[in-house]
Design an enzyme around this catalytic site. Structure first.
Site, mmCIF file in Angstrom:
data_model
loop_
_atom_site.group_PDB
_atom_site.id
_atom_site.type_symbol
_atom_site.label_atom_id
_atom_site.label_comp_id
_atom_site.label_asym_id
_atom_site.label_seq_id
_atom_site.Cartn_x
_atom_site.Cartn_y
_atom_site.Cartn_z
ATOM 1 N N ASP A 63 -68.480 -82.784 -9.823
ATOM 2 C CA ASP A 63 -69.492 -83.114 -8.818
ATOM 3 C C ASP A 63 -70.025 -81.860 -8.141
ATOM 4 O O ASP A 63 -69.479 -80.773 -8.313
ATOM 5 C CB ASP A 63 -68.921 -84.099 -7.775
ATOM 6 C CG ASP A 63 -67.499 -83.755 -7.347
ATOM 7 O OD1 ASP A 63 -67.099 -82.587 -7.499
ATOM 8 O OD2 ASP A 63 -66.794 -84.651 -6.857
ATOM 9 N N ASN A 122 -59.632 -92.035 0.463
ATOM 10 C CA ASN A 122 -60.215 -93.382 0.349
ATOM 11 C C ASN A 122 -60.144 -93.915 -1.084
ATOM 12 O O ASN A 122 -60.728 -94.947 -1.387
ATOM 13 C CB ASN A 122 -61.675 -93.376 0.841
ATOM 14 C CG ASN A 122 -62.565 -92.483 -0.011
ATOM 15 O OD1 ASN A 122 -62.100 -91.854 -0.960
ATOM 16 N ND2 ASN A 122 -63.839 -92.428 0.321
ATOM 17 N N HIS A 124 -61.285 -92.307 -3.810
ATOM 18 C CA HIS A 124 -62.344 -91.850 -4.720
ATOM 19 C C HIS A 124 -61.809 -90.887 -5.764
ATOM 20 O O HIS A 124 -60.806 -90.202 -5.550
ATOM 21 C CB HIS A 124 -63.545 -91.258 -3.947
ATOM 22 C CG HIS A 124 -63.357 -89.887 -3.379
ATOM 23 N ND1 HIS A 124 -64.166 -89.378 -2.384
ATOM 24 C CD2 HIS A 124 -62.474 -88.884 -3.648
ATOM 25 C CE1 HIS A 124 -63.805 -88.141 -2.087
ATOM 26 N NE2 HIS A 124 -62.771 -87.828 -2.839
ATOM 27 N N GLU A 129 -67.274 -93.136 -4.689
ATOM 28 C CA GLU A 129 -66.714 -93.680 -3.457
ATOM 29 C C GLU A 129 -66.363 -95.159 -3.641
ATOM 30 O O GLU A 129 -66.813 -95.791 -4.609
ATOM 31 C CB GLU A 129 -67.738 -93.518 -2.325
ATOM 32 C CG GLU A 129 -68.198 -92.075 -2.084
ATOM 33 C CD GLU A 129 -67.137 -91.187 -1.437
ATOM 34 O OE1 GLU A 129 -65.933 -91.458 -1.566
ATOM 35 O OE2 GLU A 129 -67.528 -90.194 -0.790
#
Ligand code: PGA
Length: 221
Positions: A63, A122, A124, A129
Site C-alpha cells: 500500500d 482493527n 486490517h 479496512e
C-alpha cells in the site's frame, strides 16, 4: 490456525528473514509482496545483513498513502531507507500500487511467491479496512478512524495523517502462493486470535487468511 509464538522480536525477525532467504535462494526471480510499519523493521535489518542476491527479485508493496505531502512519511521512502538502498535490487523491479500508467491495476502483485503481512489493531491487512470485500483488488480506500489514530504516532499530529491510500486488495493477497503474517506486541494479540480462530468475516479482513492453504503466523509480545 496456529499462532507461532516467538520468544522475542529478534527471533520473530530472524525466523521470517530465513523464510524470505530460502524463497530467494530457491527462486532467484521470486515475486515478493512486502509490508511497511513498525513490525517489519527488524525483518528488513536481518535481510540486509544476510547479503542475499536481489538482482532478479520483484517486490510489490502492499500500500501507499495518497495526498501525502511529506515524502519522508511515504511508504516508498520507508522501503528505500529500511531495505532497498542497502540491497542490490534493480529499481525497475520495485513496484508500488498506483505508480503505473495502467489503471485499474487489476493484476498488480498477483500470483506472488511469498506475501509478508502485518495486521492492524482493527484486523486490517494492507489498508483493507473492516468491511472490505473479500473480492477486492487494488483500489483507493478511505482509512479507518482507528488506522488514522494508530498511524498518528509516525506524524507530528493526527491531522497530518493522510485520510486515503491505495491498497492491494484481499483477493490479490489471497492469490499469493505463500503468506506469512507477523505481529508484535500484546496490543495485537487479541485481534490476531480473533482473525485466526474466530469466524471468517469481512468485519475482520485478516480472517480471510483462514481460507488460504499455505499461511504461517508469527507473534511475539
Ligand atoms: P505496524 O502496522 O507494524 O506498524 O503495527 C501493521 C499494520 O497496520 O498493518
Amino acid at each position: 490456525m496456529e499462532i507461532k509464538i516467538q520468544k522475542d522480536y529478534s527471533e520473530l525477525s530472524s525466523t521470517v528473514a530465513d523464510i524470505v532467504k530460502h524463497q530467494i535462494q530457491r527462486k532467484p526471480n521470486s515475486r515478493l509482496i512486502l509490508p511497511t510499519g513498525s513490525t517489519p523493521i527488524g525483518l528488513y535489518k536481518e535481510l540486509v545483513n544476510r547479503k542475499l542476491n536481489w538482482k532478479k527479485v520483484e517486490t510489490f508493496n502492499l500500500d501507499e498513502y495518497l495526498d501525502n505531502t511529506i515524502w519522508e512519511q511515504s511508504y516508498r521512502y520507508f522501503m528505500d531507507e529500511n531495505l532497498f538502498k542497502h540491497i542490490n535490487i534493480d529499481d525497475d523491479n520495485i513496484y508500488f500500487p498506483g505508480d503505473t500508467a495502467i489503471w485499474p491495476e487489476m493484476s498488480y502483485g498477483e500470483n506472488a511467491d511469498l506475501c509478508i503481512l502485518g495486521i492492524g489493531t482493527n484486523g486490517h491487512i494492507a489498508f483493507n479496512e473492516p468491511g472490505s470485500s473479500f473480492d477486492s483488488e487494488t483500489r483507493v480506500v478511505d482509512l479507518d478512524e482507528q488506522t488514522i489514530e494508530d498511524n498518528s504516532r509516525f506524524f507530528d499530529s493526527v491531522d497530518d495523517v493522510p485520510k486515503q491510500a491505495i491498497t492491494m486488495g484481499l483477493k490479490t493477497i489471497m492469490k499469493s502462493k505463500k503468506i506469512v503474517l507477523i505481529a508484535n506486541g500484546v496490543h495485537k494479540y487479541k485481534i490476531l486470535n480473533v482473525a485466526m480462530n474466530g469466524g471468517v468475516t469481512e468485519k475482520v479482513p485478516a480472517s480471510i487468511l483462514q481460507k488460504h492453504n499455505n499461511v504461517e503466523v508469527f507473534y511475539c509480545d
